[in-house]
Design an enzyme around this catalytic site. Structure first.
Site, PDB file in Angstrom:
ATOM      1  CB  ALA A  61      -0.881  -0.003   1.240  1.00 26.19           C
ATOM      2  N   GLY A  62       0.320   2.305  -0.584  1.00 31.83           N
ATOM      3  CA  GLY A  62       0.994   3.599  -0.579  1.00 31.83           C
ATOM      4  C   GLY A  62       1.625   3.941  -1.920  1.00 31.83           C
ATOM      5  CE  LYS A  65       0.225   7.650  -0.279  1.00 34.99           C
ATOM      6  NZ  LYS A  65      -0.086   7.138   1.056  1.00 34.99           N
ATOM      7  CG  ASN A 110       5.945   7.691   4.186  1.00 33.46           C
ATOM      8  OD1 ASN A 110       4.823   8.180   4.393  1.00 33.46           O
ATOM      9  ND2 ASN A 110       6.231   6.427   4.516  1.00 33.46           N
ATOM     10  CG  PHE A 114      -3.857   8.044   5.417  1.00 30.26           C
ATOM     11  CD1 PHE A 114      -2.806   7.163   5.214  1.00 30.26           C
ATOM     12  CD2 PHE A 114      -4.770   7.765   6.423  1.00 30.26           C
ATOM     13  CE1 PHE A 114      -2.652   6.036   6.011  1.00 30.26           C
ATOM     14  CE2 PHE A 114      -4.637   6.635   7.227  1.00 30.26           C
ATOM     15  CZ  PHE A 114      -3.572   5.774   7.019  1.00 30.26           C
ATOM     16  CG  ASN A 172      -2.981   1.605   7.397  1.00 30.85           C
ATOM     17  OD1 ASN A 172      -2.309   1.215   8.363  1.00 30.85           O
ATOM     18  ND2 ASN A 172      -2.596   2.598   6.616  1.00 30.85           N
ATOM     19  CB  SER A 175      -0.202   5.181   8.556  1.00 33.23           C
ATOM     20  OG  SER A 175      -0.297   4.328   7.463  1.00 33.23           O
ATOM     21  CG  ASN A 177       3.456   9.416   8.381  1.00 34.69           C
ATOM     22  OD1 ASN A 177       4.315   9.754   9.189  1.00 34.69           O
ATOM     23  ND2 ASN A 177       3.669   8.529   7.425  1.00 34.69           N
ATOM     24  CB  THR A 178      -3.224   9.547  10.303  1.00 31.59           C
ATOM     25  OG1 THR A 178      -3.134   9.605   8.879  1.00 31.59           O
ATOM     26  CG2 THR A 178      -4.598  10.039  10.741  1.00 31.59           C
ATOM     27  CE  LYS A 213       1.171  -1.958   5.830  1.00 26.97           C
ATOM     28  NZ  LYS A 213       1.350  -1.380   4.505  1.00 26.97           N
ATOM     29  CG  ASN A 242       2.273   1.054   7.947  1.00 25.58           C
ATOM     30  OD1 ASN A 242       3.043   1.777   7.293  1.00 25.58           O
ATOM     31  ND2 ASN A 242       0.962   1.117   7.816  1.00 25.58           N
ATOM     32  CB  THR A 317      11.532   0.835   0.442  1.00 26.77           C
ATOM     33  OG1 THR A 317      10.482   1.463   1.195  1.00 26.77           O
ATOM     34  CG2 THR A 317      12.747   1.733   0.424  1.00 26.77           C
TER      35      THR A 317
HETATM   36  C1  LIG Z   1       5.937   6.681   0.554  1.00 31.72           C
HETATM   37  C2  LIG Z   1       5.230   5.603   1.280  1.00 31.72           C
HETATM   38  C3  LIG Z   1       3.857   5.681   1.466  1.00 31.72           C
HETATM   39  C4  LIG Z   1       3.183   4.687   2.146  1.00 31.72           C
HETATM   40  N1  LIG Z   1       1.841   4.768   2.299  1.00 31.72           N
HETATM   41  C5  LIG Z   1       1.162   3.772   2.922  1.00 31.72           C
HETATM   42  C6  LIG Z   1      -0.242   3.822   3.033  1.00 31.72           C
HETATM   43  O1  LIG Z   1      -0.892   4.746   2.554  1.00 31.72           O
HETATM   44  N2  LIG Z   1      -0.858   2.804   3.687  1.00 31.72           N
HETATM   45  C7  LIG Z   1      -0.174   1.734   4.219  1.00 31.72           C
HETATM   46  O2  LIG Z   1      -0.787   0.827   4.778  1.00 31.72           O
HETATM   47  N3  LIG Z   1       1.169   1.658   4.107  1.00 31.72           N
HETATM   48  C8  LIG Z   1       1.841   2.637   3.473  1.00 31.72           C
HETATM   49  N4  LIG Z   1       3.195   2.564   3.353  1.00 31.72           N
HETATM   50  C9  LIG Z   1       3.922   1.432   3.987  1.00 31.72           C
HETATM   51  C10 LIG Z   1       4.200   0.296   2.997  1.00 31.72           C
HETATM   52  O3  LIG Z   1       3.019  -0.260   2.495  1.00 31.72           O
HETATM   53  C11 LIG Z   1       5.021  -0.816   3.665  1.00 31.72           C
HETATM   54  O4  LIG Z   1       4.265  -1.378   4.699  1.00 31.72           O
HETATM   55  C12 LIG Z   1       6.333  -0.299   4.248  1.00 31.72           C
HETATM   56  O5  LIG Z   1       6.921   0.650   3.403  1.00 31.72           O
HETATM   57  C13 LIG Z   1       7.334  -1.439   4.475  1.00 31.72           C
HETATM   58  O6  LIG Z   1       7.659  -2.069   3.251  1.00 31.72           O
HETATM   59  P1  LIG Z   1       9.012  -1.731   2.422  1.00 31.72           P
HETATM   60  O7  LIG Z   1      10.150  -1.803   3.382  1.00 31.72           O
HETATM   61  O8  LIG Z   1       9.069  -2.786   1.338  1.00 31.72           O
HETATM   62  O9  LIG Z   1       8.843  -0.363   1.877  1.00 31.72           O
HETATM   63  C14 LIG Z   1       3.897   3.552   2.670  1.00 31.72           C
HETATM   64  C15 LIG Z   1       5.284   3.480   2.466  1.00 31.72           C
HETATM   65  C16 LIG Z   1       5.953   4.476   1.784  1.00 31.72           C
HETATM   66  C17 LIG Z   1       7.446   4.350   1.587  1.00 31.72           C
END
Ligand SMILES: Cc1cc2nc3c(=O)[nH]c(=O)nc-3n(C[C@H](O)[C@H](O)[C@H](O)COP(=O)(O)O)c2cc1C
Length: 335
Positions: A61-62, A65, A110, A114, A172, A175, A177-178, A213, A242, A317
């Site tokens: 996710a993310g 979006k 980040n 949302f 979810n 996160s 950031n909310t 999550k 997350n 990532t």
């Molecule tokens: C820029 C960015 C935005 C993200 N936005 C969301 C989101 O809106 N909702 C969510 O559940 N996770 C979000 N994530 C978390 C990712 O889905 C994931 O759980 C997290 O990055 C760990 O995985 P990774 O190490 O492969 O990036 C976001 C991650 C990044 C880097």
């Protein structure tokens, strides 16, 4: 090839680079011959929680979006795409800059908050895809201004609006950031959210699975609570995890992260943290159904998640740093 593409992309601010990359891929694939040659879609279907996934590897996710790149991501090899986080009303998210590359750590930080077009517009985007052509997850959240006591109603709105257009849902609550969102991981609040969703699901002819999550920063006591809610609310699977707010995981950019204060870390440095959570959960309860995400950046790190009992995995990532070659490396390693 991706090294050159990445060299160009990394000259731009991360959020802009993200849009640019997806626009470029869309443009290239609109040329019929290239569309035929550059087809990396990979089929090794499996069933999980009653849904057929084209393969085990999903885009987390993310990344998408607003449900704009589902076709492209499948073409690049992903077996499924989790869209969102989607909120009932559109929201801009936090002011920019809000996404940072921590290159030496192969990580991102980040605090997007949302940003999304809101459920109504996103459903319109989902309608553009043919039913059952792709496997799609709907990751849902609450608007920033909705108080936690009313959060369950936000989740319900998104759930109802998207019910016919996605294959599974993700609540979810993790996160960073909310403001106060993570407090929703509390037992009683979770029960309230799952109760309203399950009630709606009962009235539907098709039962769509609902996953939860979680954050990688929960204490063992909180994880024990999650396991108890998982069983009492018949949650279909846990997505672990997350981003983390533990900046100690960073080797090189710790000072920067502490200075910025707000934001979640993703990528390589969180792999062992998510693996520890997965291992703890499985040690407590082998029956848990798990989806692993966090720091997957190679075939080997993908296999680690599978060895810890995950049936599905996701990346975000790692894909930014390695591009399509990561997808290939993971899938051709014959998971
Ligand atoms: C820029 C960015 C935005 C993200 N936005 C969301 C989101 O809106 N909702 C969510 O559940 N996770 C979000 N994530 C978390 C990712 O889905 C994931 O759980 C997290 O990055 C760990 O995985 P990774 O190490 O492969 O990036 C976001 C991650 C990044 C880097």
């Amino acid at each position: 090839m991706y090294s050159f593409f990445k060299f160009i992309l990394f000259l731009f601010p991360p959020e802009y680079a993200h849009k640019l990359a997806m626009k470029a891929i869309r443009l290239v694939l609109s040329i019929p011959l290239l569309n035929k040659i550059l087809d990396f879609s990979y089929s090794e279907p499996l069933e999980f929680a009653g849904v057929v996934f084209k393969n085990r590897l999903g885009m987390a996710a993310g990344f998408d979006k607003n449900a704009e790149y589902i076709d492209l991501l499948h073409k690049l090899g992903f077996g499924y795409v989790e869209i969102g986080t989607v909120t009932p009303e559109p929201q801009d998210g936090n002011p920019t800059p809000r996404l940072f590359r921590l290159k030496e750590d192969e990580a991102l930080m980040n605090r997007m908050g949302f940003n999304n077009l809101g459920v109504e517009k996103i459903v319109e985007n989902l309608k553009k895809y043919q039913k059952h052509e792709y496997t799609i997850g709907g990751n849902i959240g609450k608007n920033k201004w909705t108080p936690n006591e009313e959060a369950h109603l936000d989740y319900l709105k998104c759930f109802i609006a998207m019910y016919d257009y996605v294959d599974y849902f993700v609540v979810n609550v993790s996160s960073p950031n909310t403001p106060n969102l993570r407090a929703l991981q509390d037992k009683d609040t979770l029960v309230k959210i799952f109760e309203v969703l399950q009630n709606h699901r009962k009235s539907q002819t098709i039962s769509k699975p609902i996953f939860l999550k979680i954050a990688p920063d929960l204490t063992e006591g909180q994880l024990d609570d999650i396991i108890s809610v998982y069983h009492s609310m018949k949650i279909d699977a846990l997505i672990v995890s997350n981003t983390t707010i533990d900046y100690e995981v960073l080797d090189h950019n710790k000072a920067f992260a502490y200075k910025e204060k707000m934001g979640g870390i993703s990528g390589k440095p969180i792999a062992s943290k998510t693996n520890e959570v997965l291992a703890y959960l499985k040690s407590k309860d082998t029956s848990l159904k798990l989806i692993g995400v966090g720091g997957i950046d190679s075939g080997e790190s993908a296999r680690e998640k599978l060895a810890l009992g995950c049936e599905l995995i996701q990346v975000y990532t790692g894909f930014v740093y390695k591009g399509n070659r990561l997808v290939k490396e993971i899938l051709e390693g014959k998971l």
